[in-house]
Design a protein around this motif. Structure first.
Motif, PDB file in Angstrom:
ATOM      1  N   PHE A 148      40.317  41.787  34.226  1.00 26.60           N
ATOM      2  CA  PHE A 148      40.800  41.718  32.842  1.00 26.60           C
ATOM      3  C   PHE A 148      42.213  42.274  32.756  1.00 26.60           C
ATOM      4  CE2 PHE A 148      41.632  44.174  29.007  1.00 26.60           C
ATOM      5  CZ  PHE A 148      41.487  43.217  28.012  1.00 26.60           C
ATOM      6  N   TYR A 149      42.435  43.462  33.355  1.00 25.57           N
ATOM      7  CA  TYR A 149      43.764  44.084  33.240  1.00 25.57           C
ATOM      8  C   TYR A 149      44.836  43.304  33.987  1.00 25.57           C
ATOM      9  CZ  TYR A 149      42.024  47.974  30.574  1.00 25.57           C
ATOM     10  OH  TYR A 149      41.489  48.722  29.569  1.00 25.57           O
ATOM     11  N   GLN A 150      44.431  42.644  35.058  1.00 28.07           N
ATOM     12  CA  GLN A 150      45.402  41.836  35.790  1.00 28.07           C
ATOM     13  C   GLN A 150      45.986  40.750  34.876  1.00 28.07           C
ATOM     14  OE1 GLN A 150      44.094  40.505  39.629  1.00 28.07           O
ATOM     15  NE2 GLN A 150      46.226  40.255  40.249  1.00 28.07           N
ATOM     16  N   ASN A 151      45.131  40.134  34.095  1.00 24.50           N
ATOM     17  CA  ASN A 151      45.611  39.131  33.147  1.00 24.50           C
ATOM     18  C   ASN A 151      46.311  39.767  31.954  1.00 24.50           C
ATOM     19  OD1 ASN A 151      44.631  36.864  34.539  1.00 24.50           O
ATOM     20  ND2 ASN A 151      42.561  37.296  33.796  1.00 24.50           N
ATOM     21  N   TRP A 152      45.698  40.826  31.460  1.00 28.39           N
ATOM     22  CA  TRP A 152      46.200  41.462  30.241  1.00 28.39           C
ATOM     23  C   TRP A 152      47.627  41.972  30.432  1.00 28.39           C
ATOM     24  CZ3 TRP A 152      47.683  46.386  28.652  1.00 28.39           C
ATOM     25  CH2 TRP A 152      47.645  46.618  27.273  1.00 28.39           C
ATOM     26  N   LEU A 153      47.877  42.581  31.582  1.00 32.66           N
ATOM     27  CA  LEU A 153      49.205  43.153  31.820  1.00 32.66           C
ATOM     28  C   LEU A 153      50.290  42.077  31.871  1.00 32.66           C
ATOM     29  CD1 LEU A 153      48.236  45.836  34.473  1.00 32.66           C
ATOM     30  CD2 LEU A 153      49.286  46.319  32.249  1.00 32.66           C
ATOM     31  N   GLN A 154      49.865  40.866  32.259  1.00 29.48           N
ATOM     32  CA  GLN A 154      50.855  39.787  32.373  1.00 29.48           C
ATOM     33  C   GLN A 154      51.021  39.020  31.072  1.00 29.48           C
ATOM     34  OE1 GLN A 154      50.759  37.932  36.575  1.00 29.48           O
ATOM     35  NE2 GLN A 154      48.736  38.876  36.363  1.00 29.48           N
ATOM     36  N   SER A 155      50.234  39.398  30.075  1.00 30.45           N
ATOM     37  CA  SER A 155      50.338  38.673  28.810  1.00 30.45           C
ATOM     38  C   SER A 155      50.626  39.597  27.636  1.00 30.45           C
ATOM     39  CB  SER A 155      49.030  37.904  28.544  1.00 30.45           C
ATOM     40  OG  SER A 155      47.931  38.795  28.568  1.00 30.45           O
ATOM     41  N   HIS A 156      50.935  40.861  27.937  1.00 29.30           N
ATOM     42  CA  HIS A 156      51.252  41.815  26.876  1.00 29.30           C
ATOM     43  C   HIS A 156      52.533  42.562  27.243  1.00 29.30           C
ATOM     44  CE1 HIS A 156      47.086  40.990  25.912  1.00 29.30           C
ATOM     45  NE2 HIS A 156      47.273  41.550  24.739  1.00 29.30           N
ATOM     46  N   PRO A 157      53.283  43.004  26.231  1.00 28.06           N
ATOM     47  CA  PRO A 157      54.525  43.724  26.539  1.00 28.06           C
ATOM     48  C   PRO A 157      54.232  45.050  27.255  1.00 28.06           C
ATOM     49  CG  PRO A 157      54.242  43.406  24.145  1.00 28.06           C
ATOM     50  CD  PRO A 157      53.031  42.861  24.796  1.00 28.06           C
ATOM     51  N   LEU A 158      54.892  45.251  28.387  1.00 29.01           N
ATOM     52  CA  LEU A 158      54.655  46.465  29.167  1.00 29.01           C
ATOM     53  C   LEU A 158      55.162  47.715  28.453  1.00 29.01           C
ATOM     54  CD1 LEU A 158      55.538  45.028  32.677  1.00 29.01           C
ATOM     55  CD2 LEU A 158      53.261  45.571  31.788  1.00 29.01           C
ATOM     56  N   GLU A 159      56.058  47.505  27.484  1.00 31.43           N
ATOM     57  CA  GLU A 159      56.556  48.648  26.717  1.00 31.43           C
ATOM     58  C   GLU A 159      55.421  49.369  25.985  1.00 31.43           C
ATOM     59  OE1 GLU A 159      57.930  45.716  26.804  1.00 31.43           O
ATOM     60  OE2 GLU A 159      59.891  46.153  27.698  1.00 31.43           O
ATOM     61  N   ASN A 160      54.318  48.685  25.794  1.00 23.54           N
ATOM     62  CA  ASN A 160      53.173  49.325  25.129  1.00 23.54           C
ATOM     63  C   ASN A 160      52.444  50.298  26.049  1.00 23.54           C
ATOM     64  OD1 ASN A 160      53.794  47.771  22.962  1.00 23.54           O
ATOM     65  ND2 ASN A 160      52.103  46.328  23.213  1.00 23.54           N
ATOM     66  N   GLY A 161      52.829  50.275  27.304  1.00 24.55           N
ATOM     67  CA  GLY A 161      52.236  51.229  28.235  1.00 24.55           C
ATOM     68  C   GLY A 161      51.443  50.564  29.337  1.00 24.55           C
ATOM     69  N   PHE A 162      51.540  51.158  30.517  1.00 17.58           N
ATOM     70  CA  PHE A 162      50.754  50.680  31.656  1.00 17.58           C
ATOM     71  C   PHE A 162      50.665  51.807  32.677  1.00 17.58           C
ATOM     72  CE2 PHE A 162      54.125  50.238  34.837  1.00 17.58           C
ATOM     73  CZ  PHE A 162      55.256  50.211  34.037  1.00 17.58           C
ATOM     74  N   ALA A 163      49.653  51.715  33.523  1.00 18.95           N
ATOM     75  CA  ALA A 163      49.441  52.727  34.553  1.00 18.95           C
ATOM     76  C   ALA A 163      49.609  52.092  35.930  1.00 18.95           C
ATOM     77  CB  ALA A 163      48.049  53.326  34.425  1.00 18.95           C
ATOM     78  N   HIS A 164      49.686  52.933  36.944  1.00 16.45           N
ATOM     79  CA  HIS A 164      49.784  52.412  38.312  1.00 16.45           C
ATOM     80  C   HIS A 164      48.475  51.771  38.759  1.00 16.45           C
ATOM     81  CE1 HIS A 164      53.134  55.368  38.351  1.00 16.45           C
ATOM     82  NE2 HIS A 164      53.687  54.516  39.192  1.00 16.45           N
ATOM     83  N   TYR A 165      47.357  52.437  38.441  1.00 19.47           N
ATOM     84  CA  TYR A 165      46.068  51.971  38.950  1.00 19.47           C
ATOM     85  C   TYR A 165      45.052  51.819  37.826  1.00 19.47           C
ATOM     86  CZ  TYR A 165      47.878  53.117  43.568  1.00 19.47           C
ATOM     87  OH  TYR A 165      48.639  53.165  44.711  1.00 19.47           O
ATOM     88  N   TYR A 166      44.258  50.757  37.911  1.00 18.04           N
ATOM     89  CA  TYR A 166      43.156  50.523  36.986  1.00 18.04           C
ATOM     90  C   TYR A 166      41.887  50.451  37.817  1.00 18.04           C
ATOM     91  CZ  TYR A 166      46.740  49.475  33.542  1.00 18.04           C
ATOM     92  OH  TYR A 166      47.824  49.576  32.695  1.00 18.04           O
ATOM     93  N   VAL A 167      41.025  51.421  37.628  1.00 17.77           N
ATOM     94  CA  VAL A 167      39.839  51.548  38.467  1.00 17.77           C
ATOM     95  C   VAL A 167      38.626  51.085  37.666  1.00 17.77           C
ATOM     96  CG1 VAL A 167      38.459  53.103  39.863  1.00 17.77           C
ATOM     97  CG2 VAL A 167      40.916  53.530  39.589  1.00 17.77           C
ATOM     98  N   ALA A 168      37.977  50.033  38.131  1.00 13.53           N
ATOM     99  CA  ALA A 168      36.862  49.447  37.381  1.00 13.53           C
ATOM    100  C   ALA A 168      35.759  49.023  38.346  1.00 13.53           C
ATOM    101  CB  ALA A 168      37.353  48.259  36.558  1.00 13.53           C
ATOM    102  N   ASP A 169      34.692  48.457  37.788  1.00 22.70           N
ATOM    103  CA  ASP A 169      33.534  48.158  38.642  1.00 22.70           C
ATOM    104  C   ASP A 169      33.766  46.951  39.545  1.00 22.70           C
ATOM    105  OD1 ASP A 169      33.377  46.191  36.731  1.00 22.70           O
ATOM    106  OD2 ASP A 169      31.293  46.591  36.173  1.00 22.70           O
ATOM    107  N   ASP A 170      34.839  46.180  39.309  1.00 22.65           N
ATOM    108  CA  ASP A 170      35.136  45.054  40.205  1.00 22.65           C
ATOM    109  C   ASP A 170      36.277  45.382  41.170  1.00 22.65           C
ATOM    110  OD1 ASP A 170      36.990  45.182  38.158  1.00 22.65           O
ATOM    111  OD2 ASP A 170      37.335  43.018  38.113  1.00 22.65           O
ATOM    112  N   GLY A 171      36.687  46.637  41.235  1.00 18.07           N
ATOM    113  CA  GLY A 171      37.728  47.020  42.190  1.00 18.07           C
ATOM    114  C   GLY A 171      38.831  47.826  41.534  1.00 18.07           C
TER     115      GLY A 171
END
Ligand SMILES: [Zn+2]
Length: 349
Positions: free
Chosen positions: A57-80
């Motif tokens: 989800f975050y892989q897609n979300w980060l590419q479709s939302h302005p990064l100025e709203n915030g992002f982290a280096h790592y997103y740890v979830a149940d799929d990796g």
């Protein structure tokens, strides 16, 4: 605790990128700038996302939302684990310039989802942090393992804080779990303040600042509370200087080789240029130290009496137990150290 192959932190990276592959291959592409150095602390976040907010989800979300709203280096979830930004780049993750510039940011995802999944994500995030601490030489402590709410008015990491008994409980747990994963000894459970949700916590805000001189005459930089230790492993300590931001402190040392009842005089100051009252020691190797904290009335009224809690380690050895002021209750010695054995590390908070 002994570290075994089984608890070696795994490393999953949803994007399958390595440091050796090209430049600016990350999703976020260094948009927040290059650090110019290694990260020196790790920030933990909870994403506030649903059970569906996984790495894909975050892989897609980060590419479709302005990064100025915030992002982290790592997103740890149940799929990796999704690495969205390279470690050597900054990220806009915490609303604090130092945290963004020097912190490595880890989101434990699905934090509004079911507890089992979230706790598994959190554990993977702590394992990732342990790996990163080893990679960058970060020693897990109160000043290097950070919760978002320590630097910004937010409840983040809300679910971790809720599960682990509030801000202070969560901070203790994170620091010690990472240390355990790294095969390091545990830090004492202490009451931390500073979290946005800490409220009227029990911490009196007492900060000890202390430093030592080693046998070759080197005066080492001062350290605060448990952010570090004073000393260099393998080098004998000869003198110690201590001050405190609230109240006052009285301390003395014992010279190695002298009779047990023959201590140097107490001192109360902290000034390496004042050999009378500025530090404890006379340039000879010491083997014991006693510290006593005088709690000021306003802190007594608000938090009760506080004690100096301190410990030392024999040269190249493990720390002896913590001591509290000059208490001799419960098997304590009334001082830290062992007559006849030089020390190389000192800690106080
Ligand atoms: Zn956060």
């Amino acid at each position: 605790m002994r570290r075994t192959a089984n608890n070696r932190p795994p490393f999953l990276c949803a994007t399958s990128r390595g440091k050796d592959i090209g430049e600016n291959m990350s999703i976020c592409g260094g948009v927040a700038g290059v650090r110019g150095g290694n990260p020196n602390k790790i920030f933990f976040h909870n994403d506030g996302g649903s059970q569906n907010a996984n790495a894909a989800f975050y892989q897609n979300w980060l590419q479709s939302h302005p990064l100025e709203n915030g992002f982290a280096h790592y997103y740890v979830a149940d799929d990796g684990i999704l690495q969205a930004e390279d470690d050597w780049n900054m990220a806009w993750h915490c609303g604090d310039s130092d945290g963004n510039a020097n912190g490595l940011s880890v989101e434990a995802c699905q934090s509004l989802g079911d507890t089992t999944t979230f706790l598994q994500n959190e554990e993977k995030a702590l394992q990732l942090a342990a790996r990163k601490c080893m990679e960058y030489g970060i020693v897990p402590s109160a000043s290097t393992i950070m919760l978002h709410q320590e630097v910004y008015a937010t409840s983040c990491p809300h679910r971790s804080v809720e599960i682990h008994g509030g801000f202070s409980g969560c901070k203790n747990y994170f620091i010690n779990r990472i240390r355990e994963l790294m095969g390091m000894e545990q830090m004492p459970e202490v009451s931390y303040s500073g979290g946005a949700s800490a409220g009227s916590g029990g911490d009196a805000g007492v900060v000890f600042t202390y430093g030592v001189r080693t046998e070759d005459g080197t005066i080492l930089p001062f350290v605060n509370n448990l952010a570090d230790f004073a000393g260099i492993i393998g080098q004998k300590i000869t003198d110690i200087a201590i001050k405190v931001n609230k109240g006052s402190v009285r301390y003395r040392v014992h010279i190695l080789g002298r009779p047990a009842d023959e201590w140097l005089d107490y001192v109360t100051g902290c000034d390496w240029n004042d050999p009378i009252n500025g530090f404890a020691g006379n340039g000879q190797i010491i083997d014991a130290i006693e510290v006593y904290y005088y709690t000021p009335a306003d802190i007594v009224a608000a938090h009760g009496y506080q004690q100096a809690q301190y410990r030392v380690s024999p040269v190249n050895g493990n720390y002896y137990p913590w001591q509290y002021d000059n208490d001799m209750d419960n098997g304590q010695d009334g001082f830290a150290g062992a007559f006849g054995i030089a020390m190389d590390r000192f800690q106080l908070f």
